[in-house]
Design a protein around this motif. Structure first.
Motif, PDB file in Angstrom:
ATOM      1  N   ALA A  31      17.841   2.457   2.415  1.00  0.00           N
ATOM      2  CA  ALA A  31      19.181   2.921   2.030  1.00  0.00           C
ATOM      3  C   ALA A  31      19.699   2.126   0.829  1.00  0.00           C
ATOM      4  O   ALA A  31      20.238   2.698  -0.123  1.00  0.00           O
ATOM      5  N   VAL A  32      19.516   0.820   0.844  1.00  0.00           N
ATOM      6  CA  VAL A  32      20.074  -0.012  -0.235  1.00  0.00           C
ATOM      7  C   VAL A  32      19.306   0.219  -1.542  1.00  0.00           C
ATOM      8  O   VAL A  32      19.898   0.269  -2.622  1.00  0.00           O
ATOM      9  N   ARG A  33      17.995   0.401  -1.443  1.00  0.00           N
ATOM     10  CA  ARG A  33      17.209   0.690  -2.659  1.00  0.00           C
ATOM     11  C   ARG A  33      17.705   1.988  -3.297  1.00  0.00           C
ATOM     12  O   ARG A  33      17.821   2.110  -4.516  1.00  0.00           O
ATOM     13  N   TYR A  34      18.044   2.941  -2.457  1.00  0.00           N
ATOM     14  CA  TYR A  34      18.592   4.212  -2.959  1.00  0.00           C
ATOM     15  C   TYR A  34      19.913   3.975  -3.697  1.00  0.00           C
ATOM     16  O   TYR A  34      20.103   4.434  -4.826  1.00  0.00           O
ATOM     17  N   SER A  35      20.823   3.221  -3.064  1.00  0.00           N
ATOM     18  CA  SER A  35      22.133   2.963  -3.692  1.00  0.00           C
ATOM     19  C   SER A  35      21.982   2.208  -5.001  1.00  0.00           C
ATOM     20  O   SER A  35      22.717   2.440  -5.948  1.00  0.00           O
ATOM     21  N   ARG A  56       9.846   6.174   1.583  1.00  0.00           N
ATOM     22  CA  ARG A  56      10.871   5.212   1.147  1.00  0.00           C
ATOM     23  C   ARG A  56      12.010   5.951   0.459  1.00  0.00           C
ATOM     24  O   ARG A  56      12.867   5.352  -0.172  1.00  0.00           O
ATOM     25  N   SER A  57      12.009   7.284   0.547  1.00  0.00           N
ATOM     26  CA  SER A  57      13.099   8.070  -0.035  1.00  0.00           C
ATOM     27  C   SER A  57      14.208   8.224   0.994  1.00  0.00           C
ATOM     28  O   SER A  57      13.930   8.407   2.184  1.00  0.00           O
ATOM     29  N   PHE A  58      15.431   8.201   0.498  1.00  0.00           N
ATOM     30  CA  PHE A  58      16.585   8.353   1.388  1.00  0.00           C
ATOM     31  C   PHE A  58      16.914   9.843   1.446  1.00  0.00           C
ATOM     32  O   PHE A  58      17.203  10.458   0.416  1.00  0.00           O
ATOM     33  N   PRO A  59      16.856  10.458   2.643  1.00  0.00           N
ATOM     34  CA  PRO A  59      17.018  11.912   2.719  1.00  0.00           C
ATOM     35  C   PRO A  59      18.396  12.384   2.266  1.00  0.00           C
ATOM     36  O   PRO A  59      19.395  11.713   2.473  1.00  0.00           O
ATOM     37  N   ILE A  61      14.172  -4.508  -2.777  1.00  0.00           N
ATOM     38  CA  ILE A  61      15.148  -3.718  -3.521  1.00  0.00           C
ATOM     39  C   ILE A  61      14.793  -3.679  -5.000  1.00  0.00           C
ATOM     40  O   ILE A  61      15.201  -2.781  -5.737  1.00  0.00           O
ATOM     41  N   GLY A  62      14.054  -4.686  -5.447  1.00  0.00           N
ATOM     42  CA  GLY A  62      13.634  -4.719  -6.850  1.00  0.00           C
ATOM     43  C   GLY A  62      14.711  -5.242  -7.788  1.00  0.00           C
ATOM     44  O   GLY A  62      14.688  -4.929  -8.979  1.00  0.00           O
ATOM     45  N   LYS A  63      15.651  -6.017  -7.258  1.00  0.00           N
ATOM     46  CA  LYS A  63      16.711  -6.588  -8.105  1.00  0.00           C
ATOM     47  C   LYS A  63      16.952  -8.036  -7.701  1.00  0.00           C
ATOM     48  O   LYS A  63      16.791  -8.399  -6.528  1.00  0.00           O
TER      49      LYS A  63
END
Ligand code: IMP
Length: 435
Positions: free
Chosen positions: A325-329, A366-369, A416-418
């Motif tokens: 969810a956070v990676r999506y945001s 890993r996709s957020f639906p 998250i990649g950040k």
């Protein structure tokens, strides 16, 4: 660094207020650009605790101009109550607060509509804050029943409001035929009285007059003058009306998508976006929350984190950190760096889990639906990390954190990649680790 934004990356309550307060001293202007009195921040400064709902957290810095921009929906009574409380607490408001004449005004019917349509038929209730937020935004988009703050100062306000009230009374009259009164919806028997509402709102308008301005013009001048402006998000990205867990969302663009629309500044002005994220997950109200722990773990997080809603006092639903969810945001908001809050709450767990992927209908993803119904079906896939027992509340540096806590932060950043730039280990300004 002209335009910086601070946005929540989960379902709200990420403790953004403290972070905005910390960053404020480096800015000339702080802008609140969406939402309304559904938000609640607690800011602790020294031995004083302040509760804010509509006024930007920058108000505690006398050199900072605080702007409530046009994308906000304004409940005048709540705004005035907040102004009065802060004034009594010795906070200087008069010169530091501006409210846009474009904000849309919340009226008593919006509160009733919120209660009426929070749940329709057999679907799960949205579980709104009952502050009239969604209905006010609905009227804004519908246009003909909407009133902006600036309209309250126009000579035809009385006629206009009388026409709107007539339409609303007809609507509510019609609803009475359909809705079983045993639902106990408050106020359904009320017929709105134009004279009374005009008097009430003209009184609010007079008291708010010193603060009302064309904030779009003000902000565009500030952009031209290369001022440093901080944009303060309310709610969290997953409550965004377009990109969140619809329909269990708020009425505005609470992700970074709302910054320019709500404030009027041009896109290219925003140079840095800081995403605030809790070290775990919470959610208030209805809707799916894949990592929710409806068990002793959830209770322990709620108790240690004092996870009770600031505005509605509802206990928050609690669970493990959801990296999907956070990676999506983060990707949705173009977030540059993370601020990880409430890390201290996770002390005393033997092990800590992070959701790294979902299993949806037999497939790992890993996709957020996009659909809340799909999100209800996902099975979170967890990675288990060692916990720590130490109290983190007085730790001042990253290297001062126990190794397990350092690993936890690093793993979140990796997933998250950040980079994580700020860690918060308590409500006070001092309980902050800058990396
Ligand atoms: P509304 O914004 O009152 O319409 O509520 C819609 C949803 O957003 C509900 O689930 C609320 O609990 C949630 N919500 C609204 N404001 C906040 C907030 O500031 N923090 C957390 N949840 C919020």
């Amino acid at each position: 660094m002209p335009g910086t934004a601070v946005i929540g990356l989960q379902w709200g309550d990420e403790a953004k207020g403290k972070i905005v307060d910390l960053l404020t001293s480096r800015n000339d202007i702080v802008v609140r650009y969406q939402g309304g009195a559904n938000a609640g921040h607690t800011v602790v400064a020294g031995d004083k605790k302040y509760k804010l709902s509509l006024i930007p957290s920058g108000i505690f810095h006398s050199h900072v101009q605080c702007v409530v921009a046009g994308g906000v929906v304004l409940h005048p009574k709540s705004m005035l109550a907040e102004i009065d409380t802060l004034t009594k607490q010795g906070v200087s408001i008069q010169k530091n607060l501006m409210i846009s004449d474009r904000t849309h005004v919340i009226f008593p019917w919006h509160l009733i509509e919120d209660a009426l349509f929070n749940k329709v038929g057999n679907t799960e209730a949205i579980g709104t804050t009952m502050r009239g937020i969604g209905p006010c935004y609905r009227d804004k988009v519908g246009r003909t029943l909407a009133v902006r703050l600036g309209d309250l100062y126009q000579p035809d306000f009385q006629n206009r409001i009388a026409e709107i009230i007539e339409a609303k009374n007809r609507m509510f009259g019609g609803l009475m035929c359909d809705i079983d009164k045993s639902m106990g919806v408050p106020g359904l028997d009320v017929e709105f009285n134009a004279k009374q509402i005009v008097e009430e709102y003209l009184d609010y308008a007079e008291r708010l007059r010193p603060f009302v301005a064309d904030t779009t013009d003000y902000l565009l001048n500030a952009v031209d003058g290369d001022k440093n402006i901080l944009f303060e998000g309310a709610q969290g990205s997953l409550l965004d009306v377009d990109h969140g867990t619809f329909p269990y969302v708020t009425g505005s663009n609470s992700s970074a998508a709302g910054i320019c629309g709500g404030s009027g500044v041009p896109l290219h002005f925003i140079k840095k976006i800081i995403g605030v994220v809790k070290a775990y997950t919470t959610r208030v109200g209805g809707g799916p929350c894949p990592t929710e722990q409806n068990n002793d773990i959830g209770v322990k997080i709620r108790t240690r984190g004092n996870e009770i809603g600031t505005v509605t006092k509802r206990p928050r639903r609690c669970g493990w950190f959801d990296a999907v969810a956070v990676r999506y945001s983060v990707r949705l908001g173009g977030v540059d760096s993370l601020c990880l809050t409430l890390l201290d709450v996770l002390s005393t767990f033997d092990t800590i889990q992070i959701c790294t992927a979902y299993e949806l209908d037999g497939q790992q993803t890993r996709s957020f639906p996009s659909s809340s119904e799909a999100l209800r079906r996902v099975k979170p896939l967890y990675e288990t990390l060692p916990g720590w027992q130490d109290d983190l509340r007085s730790v001042k540096t990253f290297s001062g954190l126990p190794a397990a806590a350092q690993n936890y932060v690093k793993r979140i950043s990796e997933l998250i990649g950040k980079p994580v730039e700020i860690i918060s280990v308590g409500p006070d300004r001092e309980q902050t680790i800058e990396l």
